[in-house]
Design a protein around this motif. Structure first.
Motif, PDB file in Angstrom:
ATOM      1  N   GLN A   1     -39.024  24.851 -49.658  1.00 57.75           N
ATOM      2  CA  GLN A   1     -38.944  24.425 -50.770  1.00 57.75           C
ATOM      3  C   GLN A   1     -37.955  24.839 -52.402  1.00 57.75           C
ATOM      4  N   PRO A   2     -37.500  23.792 -52.805  1.00 56.37           N
ATOM      5  CA  PRO A   2     -36.238  24.560 -54.612  1.00 56.37           C
ATOM      6  C   PRO A   2     -36.540  25.344 -54.356  1.00 56.37           C
ATOM      7  N   GLU A   3     -38.066  25.113 -55.129  1.00 53.55           N
ATOM      8  CA  GLU A   3     -38.760  26.505 -55.748  1.00 53.55           C
ATOM      9  C   GLU A   3     -38.266  27.704 -55.756  1.00 53.55           C
ATOM     10  N   LYS A   4     -38.328  27.666 -54.323  1.00 53.08           N
ATOM     11  CA  LYS A   4     -38.654  28.680 -53.228  1.00 53.08           C
ATOM     12  C   LYS A   4     -37.013  29.904 -53.091  1.00 53.08           C
ATOM     13  N   MET A   5     -36.184  28.511 -53.081  1.00 50.86           N
ATOM     14  CA  MET A   5     -34.847  28.639 -52.537  1.00 50.86           C
ATOM     15  C   MET A   5     -33.881  29.550 -53.766  1.00 50.86           C
ATOM     16  N   GLU A   6     -34.444  28.588 -55.351  1.00 49.12           N
ATOM     17  CA  GLU A   6     -34.428  29.047 -55.859  1.00 49.12           C
ATOM     18  C   GLU A   6     -34.063  30.941 -56.427  1.00 49.12           C
ATOM     19  N   LYS A   7     -35.404  30.868 -55.978  1.00 54.12           N
ATOM     20  CA  LYS A   7     -36.552  32.250 -56.435  1.00 54.12           C
ATOM     21  C   LYS A   7     -35.493  33.239 -55.696  1.00 54.12           C
ATOM     22  N   VAL A   8     -35.045  32.871 -54.220  1.00 57.29           N
ATOM     23  CA  VAL A   8     -34.177  33.440 -53.956  1.00 57.29           C
ATOM     24  C   VAL A   8     -33.016  33.754 -54.390  1.00 57.29           C
ATOM     25  N   ASN A   9     -32.310  32.611 -54.329  1.00 60.51           N
ATOM     26  CA  ASN A   9     -31.138  33.062 -55.296  1.00 60.51           C
ATOM     27  C   ASN A   9     -30.919  33.851 -56.221  1.00 60.51           C
ATOM     28  N   LEU A  10     -32.236  33.624 -57.527  1.00 64.76           N
ATOM     29  CA  LEU A  10     -31.426  33.892 -58.668  1.00 64.76           C
ATOM     30  C   LEU A  10     -32.471  35.746 -58.254  1.00 64.76           C
ATOM     31  N   GLU A  11     -32.630  36.046 -57.538  1.00 67.86           N
ATOM     32  CA  GLU A  11     -32.856  37.023 -56.504  1.00 67.86           C
ATOM     33  C   GLU A  11     -31.854  38.046 -56.132  1.00 67.86           C
TER      34      GLU A  11
END
Lengths: 182, 355
Positions: B217-227
């Motif tokens: 899910q893009p939202e989860k991926m972006e959360k990891v990216n931001l982390e």
């Protein structure tokens, strides 16, 4: 202040790299800074091998240099390659059974040591490198023979410690040959 | 004098291997390649008497995935290779970065591209610092310039990897790996931190730990990216390392790392003998990069000269750092050729005549 830049070169199998290592180890045992840079790669397998050993009282900057204080040369190709790269006032110690055409320079000291012959007489051709090392240290006593023996004790696995006496003998023979070469 | 036994004459590769054992490495996975084969040789020789695992995998691809698995299980783990082998590992490195696993990776750089040559090179700078694998990630990159640092940066690398839960790369080169120097192994206390995130089996009193690099899910991926970005920001703030040599009164600066920095140190000495006020800035971390100190130096020096064993890679980071304030030039040799200090000094003098 000591800063001795040495090139040791010859055929693979003549003990070129181990001579540099022994010298380096001995210098380290005597509290000096040391770097040992081998030529590695295709030329090691049957061609020429060389190593640059630097012994210094101060920090060693570049471990590779293009001109040397001393050349310990064991075959003709090494003489061709490094003969002109010894600094003015420097020395060449060469194995004169193998090298028939030494450098003709007049601005450096050139010493012929028949190390292979002398090693044969000791019934161990493998110690020719230690004979040359003994000759070099007679000319430039940057470390003691005792230091070299100390190094050999650490470098050689214990099962070879029976070879320590012949190595000492080789170093002494080398020193004698240098006295005659003068 | 009781330290005497901890002083050894070793190759860089051997010092690295010994340091890994002393640093409490649990496992090493690797595949032999010149000029770093001594690492696996040394480790397998020592393994019967000391407490760690060294395994020759069937390939570099297998090695890096074994590192992934062992790191996920909380082990202190390491691999090493040289340029072509390091390229093969990039997919796994990207996965490890995404899964946020601590491990120590080593590339003993040889000449390329392709299978190239087995002689020293710094041609993998871009790959090391700009991301060798896919996706938005960074490696913390340490660049040793001596046998001592080959050992010291193993201890440091493991520590930093654990601290930030991130893969750390030691980028060395064939010369530093193959040369012998004195190396001192200080007595140190090895600290290992708890890894509550590790997949070590599920006890009854906590949720299942999951380690993955797949976030569909893009939202989860972006959360990891931001982390990840937040972590990289922290690293940039805390972990910049460099060495300055004779920069106090310098009118010119050489920027160089690894073997090039050793050669350039001699260039500084040669130039100073001629009365030229030259200094050396040696980046120790290639990422994060010491941009700030270079930018400040640019306010008071006339020019910077970047020396690398490549066609000009780190020069881009130097130019970004000085942001057009002064002229920046490059000198490099490729293909495994090592320039002499005299050769570099000659080109440096040509450069300063253009200023």
């Amino acid at each position: 202040m000591l800063n001795e830049e040495i090139i040791i070169a010859g055929f693979g199998g003549q003990g070129v790299l181990s001579m540099g290592q022994t010298l380096g180890y001995a210098a380290m045992v005597e509290g000096k800074n040391v770097s040992w840079m081998p030529s590695y790669g295709p030329e090691m397998r049957g061609g020429t091998a060389n190593c640059i050993t630097i012994v210094s009282d101060s920090t060693i900057s570049s471990p590779t240099v293009s001109r040397f204080d001393t050349g310990i040369l064991l075959n003709q190709p090494s003489m061709e390659k490094f003969g002109d790269r010894i600094k003015k006032g420097g020395i060449i110690v060469y194995e004169s059974t193998n090298i028939l055409h030494p450098s003709e320079r007049k601005d450096i000291g050139i010493y012929a040591i028949p190390a292979a012959d002398a090693a044969n007489k000791l019934n161990n051709v493998k110690v020719a490198n230690m004979i040359l090392l003994g000759a070099y240290l007679e000319k430039k006593p940057i470390i003691s023979i005792e230091g070299v023996m100390e190094a050999l004790k650490k470098v050689l696995p214990e099962r070879y410690h029976n070879l320590l006496p012949i190595n000492r003998k080789a170093l002494e023979v080398g020193a004698e040959l240098m006295k005659k070469a003068n | 004098m009781e330290q005497k036994d901890d002083i050894r004459l070793m190759k860089g590769n051997e010092a690295m291997a010994e340091a890994a054992i002393q640093a409490g490495m649990d496992a090493y996975f690797g595949y032999p390649i010149t000029p770093q084969s001594e690492v696996l040789e040394y480790l397998t020789r020592e393994m019967p008497n000391r407490n760690f695992l060294a395994l020759q995998a069937e390939s570099e691809v297998a090695s890096i995935n074994m590192v992934y698995g062992a790191a996920g299980a909380g082990a202190r783990v390491m691999t090493s290779s040289s340029s072509p082998g390091w390229s093969l590992m990039q997919e796994g490195v990207s996965y490890i970065a995404s899964a946020q696993l601590p491990c120590l990776l080593v590339n003993v750089n040889r000449g390329g591209p392709g299978l190239g040559t087995i002689q020293p090179s710094q041609g993998d700078y871009f790959q090391a610092t700009k991301g060798g694998g896919h996706g938005d990630y960074r490696l913390l990159v340490l660049a040793p310039n001596s046998v001592q640092e080959m050992a010291d940066f193993v201890f440091l690398g493991f520590e930093l990897a654990d601290k930030y839960r991130t893969p750390v790369l030691m980028l060395s080169d064939g010369a530093i790996g193959q040369m012998m120097e004195r190396v001192i192994f200080h007595k140190r206390e090895i600290k290992k931190i708890d890894k509550p995130w590790a997949t070590t089996g599920k006890p009854k009193d906590r949720e299942r730990n999951i380690i993955t690099s797949l976030f569909i899910q893009p939202e989860k991926m972006e959360k990891v990216n931001l982390e990840l970005m937040k972590k990289y920001e922290e690293i940039e703030k805390n972990e910049v390392r460099y060495e300055e040599i004779m920069t106090e009164d310098a009118e010119y600066i050489i920027v160089a790392y690894g073997l090039s920095a050793r050669i350039s140190h001699k260039v500084v000495i040669l130039a100073r003998e001629k009365g030229i006020k030259l200094g050396l800035l040696r980046p120790i971390t290639l990422w994060p990069y010491p941009s700030e100190v270079l930018n400040k130096l640019a306010d008071r020096v006339k020019g910077m000269f970047v020396v690398e064993l490549n066609a000009g890679q780190m020069i881009e980071d130097v130019r970004l750092a000085v942001n057009g304030k002064i002229k920046v030039a490059h000198y490099g040799r490729m293909g495994g050729i090592i320039p002499s200090p005299e050769e570099v000094e000659e080109h440096f003098e040509k450069f300063i005549k253009t200023l």
